[in-house]
Design a protein around this motif. Structure first.
Motif, PDB file in Angstrom:
ATOM      1  N   GLN A 129       0.774  -1.420   0.053  1.00 13.15           N
ATOM      2  CA  GLN A 129      -0.006  -0.040   0.049  1.00 13.15           C
ATOM      3  C   GLN A 129       0.837   1.227  -0.016  1.00 13.15           C
ATOM      4  OE1 GLN A 129      -2.220  -1.124   3.345  1.00 13.15           O
ATOM      5  NE2 GLN A 129      -4.094  -1.620   2.240  1.00 13.15           N
ATOM      6  N   VAL A 207      -4.023  -3.811  -5.587  1.00 11.16           N
ATOM      7  CA  VAL A 207      -3.842  -3.587  -4.331  1.00 11.16           C
ATOM      8  C   VAL A 207      -4.913  -3.810  -3.465  1.00 11.16           C
ATOM      9  CG1 VAL A 207      -3.036  -1.796  -2.589  1.00 11.16           C
ATOM     10  CG2 VAL A 207      -2.186  -1.634  -4.891  1.00 11.16           C
ATOM     11  N   ALA A 211      -5.059  -6.541  -0.503  1.00 11.36           N
ATOM     12  CA  ALA A 211      -5.388  -6.281   0.996  1.00 11.36           C
ATOM     13  C   ALA A 211      -6.592  -7.085   1.540  1.00 11.36           C
ATOM     14  CB  ALA A 211      -5.883  -4.850   0.776  1.00 11.36           C
TER      15      ALA A 211
END
Length: 238
Positions: A129, A207, A211
């Motif tokens: 991130q 991303v 996550a």
């Protein structure tokens, strides 16, 4: 090698302190510079398959001693871009669309394996991130954006927790970096804003999937990203 412009970035000696360490540093700086110039010339097609690479001639063209050229040719042979023939002469292996597809395919297998391992062990995604945030903050298709892109994908490999998987990817990293540099430069010349937006848009959902530790979606998005990249670069490379 007719018409090859090997003068890029080769001028000007670095300011160094006297002594043995300075000499070693100077050799290292020159070797890295020569390696980058030759690698890009091969991948862009300025140097084609079968072209001879003669140390003395290259040293003269690049205004360096033969040592950095020798080191560069050794590094490029390790990357599969040049080869030494039985007679001792070094020639270019070449880099065409099929090589780009091969490189991208191997890169995908390594990064997909890293994603699957990372999601399975529910690894900390903060480094990824943070790497993406730095990517977004760059705000334009710059050379630094290429470096940030490489950094982002290295974080993907580290997600796996496997140093050997990461080392396998790092062995390909110089060629990957050069391919991205060339493609980014060409696409930026056409439409810099669109190129930056495209790159960010391709990474954002990846991303998000990582996550959530959603390996299936993340690897599917990675495959789509690489397919688009390969098709875009194949029109220019080779």
């Amino acid at each position: 090698m007719t018409g090859l412009n090997l003068g890029r970035g080769a001028g000007g000696s670095p300011v160094l302190a006297p002594g043995q360490h300075a000499v070693k540093l100077e050799r290292s700086v020159y070797s890295g510079r020569v390696t980058s110039i030759l690698r890009e010339a091969i991948i862009e097609g300025e140097l084609g398959a079968g072209d001879p690479l003669v140390e003395a001639r290259l040293a003269e063209q690049l205004s360096v001693s033969r040592g950095p050229v020798r080191n560069a040719l050794h590094a490029l042979e390790g990357e599969g871009l040049v080869r030494t023939q039985p007679n001792g002469r070094t020639v270019v292996v070449g880099f065409g669309p099929e090589d780009l597809e091969d490189l991208t395919g191997v890169r995908f297998e390594l990064e997909a394996a890293a994603i699957r391992r990372g999601c399975e062990r529910r690894a900390d995604v903060a480094p990824i991130q943070e790497a993406f945030a730095a990517f977004e903050e760059e705000g334009a298709s710059t050379q630094r954006l290429v470096d940030l892109d490489i950094e982002f994908h290295l974080r993907l490999l580290e997600l796996s927790g496997s140093r050997f998987l990461t080392q396998a990817w790092l062995a390909l990293a110089p060629v990957i970096h050069t391919v991205i540099t060339i493609g980014n430069r060409r696409l930026t010349e056409r439409d810099p804003e669109q190129n930056f937006d495209r790159i960010v848009a391709a990474h954002r959902p990846l991303v998000a999937a990582i996550a959530k530790h959603d390996a299936r979606r993340a690897t599917a998005l990675l495959a789509k990203q690489f397919d688009v990249t390969t098709s875009m670069f194949s029109t220019d490379l080779g």
